[in-house]
Write an enzyme that holds these catalytic residues in place. Structure first.
Site, mmCIF file in Angstrom:
data_model
loop_
_atom_site.group_PDB
_atom_site.id
_atom_site.type_symbol
_atom_site.label_atom_id
_atom_site.label_comp_id
_atom_site.label_asym_id
_atom_site.label_seq_id
_atom_site.Cartn_x
_atom_site.Cartn_y
_atom_site.Cartn_z
ATOM 1 N N VAL A 72 -55.628 -90.303 2.829
ATOM 2 C CA VAL A 72 -55.719 -90.623 4.328
ATOM 3 C C VAL A 72 -54.136 -90.590 4.687
ATOM 4 C CG1 VAL A 72 -57.964 -91.749 4.321
ATOM 5 C CG2 VAL A 72 -55.802 -93.280 4.054
ATOM 6 N N ALA A 74 -50.678 -91.644 5.619
ATOM 7 C CA ALA A 74 -49.899 -92.818 5.010
ATOM 8 C C ALA A 74 -49.507 -93.862 5.899
ATOM 9 C CB ALA A 74 -48.476 -92.211 4.439
ATOM 10 N N ASN A 100 -48.856 -89.756 1.048
ATOM 11 C CA ASN A 100 -47.523 -89.691 1.044
ATOM 12 C C ASN A 100 -46.957 -91.103 1.181
ATOM 13 O OD1 ASN A 100 -46.856 -87.157 0.269
ATOM 14 N ND2 ASN A 100 -46.496 -86.202 2.414
ATOM 15 N N SER A 126 -48.680 -82.165 -4.288
ATOM 16 C CA SER A 126 -48.214 -81.201 -3.601
ATOM 17 C C SER A 126 -48.682 -79.797 -3.731
ATOM 18 C CB SER A 126 -46.505 -81.017 -4.252
ATOM 19 O OG SER A 126 -45.827 -80.197 -3.750
ATOM 20 N N ASN A 185 -40.038 -84.224 -1.865
ATOM 21 C CA ASN A 185 -39.788 -83.898 -0.302
ATOM 22 C C ASN A 185 -38.498 -83.735 0.102
ATOM 23 O OD1 ASN A 185 -42.802 -83.942 -0.557
ATOM 24 N ND2 ASN A 185 -43.043 -85.084 1.330
ATOM 25 N N GLU A 188 -37.234 -80.427 -0.961
ATOM 26 C CA GLU A 188 -38.072 -79.315 -0.017
ATOM 27 C C GLU A 188 -37.249 -79.266 1.423
ATOM 28 O OE1 GLU A 188 -42.521 -80.096 0.441
ATOM 29 O OE2 GLU A 188 -42.079 -79.923 2.194
#
Ligand SMILES: NC(=O)c1ccc[n+]([C@@H]2O[C@H](COP(=O)([O-])OP(=O)(O)OC[C@H]3O[C@@H](n4cnc5c(N)ncnc54)[C@H](OP(=O)(O)O)[C@@H]3O)[C@@H](O)[C@H]2O)c1
Length: 476
Positions: A72, A74, A100, A126, A185, A188
């Site tokens: 769900v 964060a 996350n 991921s 992340n 990323e």
């Protein structure tokens, strides 16, 4: 009895549930909006994929030791889902949060679960929507013994590396899994910023048309730098807008959003005092993009910054600069993970991180196999650039990064992530930095003391005041 329960059927939860079903696991699903769960189960149409309306029945349908995955949003939604299922779980069951979550929330929930004698595994996931459907990268952390109870089911779910190993492995203790995902992340963010800067150069200064642009990225997507994100950009550059027939990317507003994980990574690097300049640069660049009204006003009032230098860097310079900067961003990520592991006692297995990120993950890139090999051989090495093989990758491209960065500066093309990577590379290799001057100034104005190069101890000097002032003596 079902092998896995998935609570939350957003983009990720739904696709992970379908993936679990595809790989032969029996699946129970639950969702706050119940219709979604029943509609999905009806679509699958197999008793090995069952929807539930109540948390109690949902949990009871799972075989023990139970594997219940929360998928769900964060934050408060994860707390709500966590509290909804906790009363029905029993000792030995494993509750996994695949969202996350910020690692501090994971620490809090882990402590709460421990009180209830439930094992809690914070797990980064991921791969986005498609990864969830076809095989994601999974980053579980927390109770190591609990992980062994669910490992085979997670291995079935995960993507595979070319050598057949799964893109899942134990990351480390307590909130290590979510911390690793946060750094994933952050990388990323930097990777996308570097690609945006590389695109800016070719599109807006070199004057490449879209076919040439896509080709440039295709040729950069090779060897150790073969990666999901370079390939994605190449592909994006070829997609036309159905309304205008122009490249769709050119019709998109230049305002970058984000959900905050890049900022968390930059904050953590600052907090732990470890090199994170590329993370900060990427976050600042997104922030600046969102200041669109201000940018338009400044462009109008002060003029755009373009200066046209004589020569454009060769294609190879552009490409090698991108490659070097990308590698430096990963190096900063691994250095941050090492420091966090020591600071928070996560005992992060960095070789496992490099393994899991090689497949399914958004940050997958071929050189992670080289890094993993080095980390397995020498896990104590404190920075990726200290591995000769990794340093060689950067050394061969250092001049290109320097030339491209200098060219961008002369051109007036903002390239904050390239510049941050280069400054980190240069600073990291300096035997002596000018921090001695900072210490002298701090001692001069604030009596903060300094250390000397020739002996131990803490020193203070009565520096003469530059304005000739003296500390008034108390009147006798
Ligand atoms: N999207 C990605 O590429 C990606 C990749 C990796 C990880 N993640 C993480 O995975 C998690 C799920 O992401 P997502 O993209 O699938 O969608 P999402 O929009 O973050 O989450 C949707 C799910 O959360 C449920 N939910 C929202 N508020 C709730 C509440 N108060 N109580 C109970 N359930 C609630 C929704 O239920 P309803 O259907 O009832 O609204 C739905 O099942 C997030 O933590 C996200 O950060 C996402």
């Amino acid at each position: 009895m079902h092998d896995i329960g998935i609570y939350g059927l957003g983009v990720m939860g739904e696709n992970l549930a379908l993936r679990a079903h595809d790989v032969g696991l029996s699946v129970a699903v639950f969702n706050r909006t119940k219709d979604k769960a029943f509609a999905l189960a009806a679509r699958v149409g197999n008793p090995r994929f069952e929807a539930f309306a109540e948390p109690a029945a949902f949990v009871a349908s799972l075989r023990r030791p139970r594997l219940l995955l929360l998928m769900v949003t964060a934050g408060p939604a994860t707390d709500a889902a966590f509290e909804a299922v906790l009363p029905f779980l029993e000792e030995g069951d494993v509750l996994v949060d695949g969202g996350n979550a910020h690692y501090e929330d994971t620490l809090r929930r882990e402590a709460r679960a421990r009180q209830a004698r439930i094992a809690y595994v914070g797990m980064g996931i991921s791969g986005g929507e498609l990864g969830a459907r076809t095989g994601p990268a999974l980053m579980p952390g927390g109770d190591a013994e609990a992980y062994t109870r669910i490992a085979s089911r997670l291995e079935a779910l995960a993507a595979r590396l070319p050598d057949g190993r799964p893109a899942v492995a134990y990351m480390g203790k307590s909130a290590a899994g979510h911390y690793v995902k946060m750094v994933h992340n952050g990388i990323e963010y930097v990777f996308l910023q570097l690609l945006a800067e590389a695109y800016d150069a070719l599109r807006n200064v070199y004057g490449y048309a879209s076919v040439e642009l896509a080709d440039a990225f295709a040729r950069a997507n090779q060897g150790p730098w073969e990666s999901y994100l370079i390939g994605l950009v190449r592909h994006i550059l070829t997609v036309p807008d159905p309304e205008t027939s122009q490249p769709l990317v050119e019709q998109i507003l230049d305002v970058a959003e984000g959900k905050g994980t890049g900022l968390w990574t930059a904050e953590e690097a600052l907090r732990l005092g470890v090199g994170g300049s590329t993370f900060a640069a990427a976050v600042h660049a997104r922030n600046l993009s969102r200041e669109r009204d201000l940018r338009l006003a400044c462009a109008e009032a002060c003029g755009e910054p373009w200066h046209r230098p004589e020569a454009l860097p060769a294609y190879e310079t552009w490409r090698d600069a991108l490659h070097a900067a990308v590698l430096i961003a990963y190096a900063q990520g691994f250095a941050l993970l090492r420091r966090a592991s020591e600071t928070y006692d996560f005992a992060v297995d960095l070789a496992n991180v490099a393994q899991v990120w090689q497949s399914g993950a958004i940050v997958r890139i071929r050189f992670l196999a080289n890094l993993e090999r080095n980390l397995r051989r020498s896990p104590e090495t404190s920075h990726p650039l200290l591995f000769p093989e990794i340093w060689e990758f950067v050394r061969e491209r250092e001049n290109a990064l320097r030339s491209f960065a200098a060219w961008a500066v002369r051109t007036g093309m903002p390239a904050p992530a390239h510049l941050a990577a280069l400054a980190d590379l240069d600073g990291l290799r300096r035997r002596r930095l000018p921090a001695n001057l900072i210490q002298a100034a701090r001692d001069a104005f604030g009596a903060h003391t300094y250390r000397r190069i020739d002996r131990e101890g803490s020193f203070h000097t009565s520096w003469p005041d530059p304005e000739g002032r003296e500390i008034p003596r108390p009147r006798s």
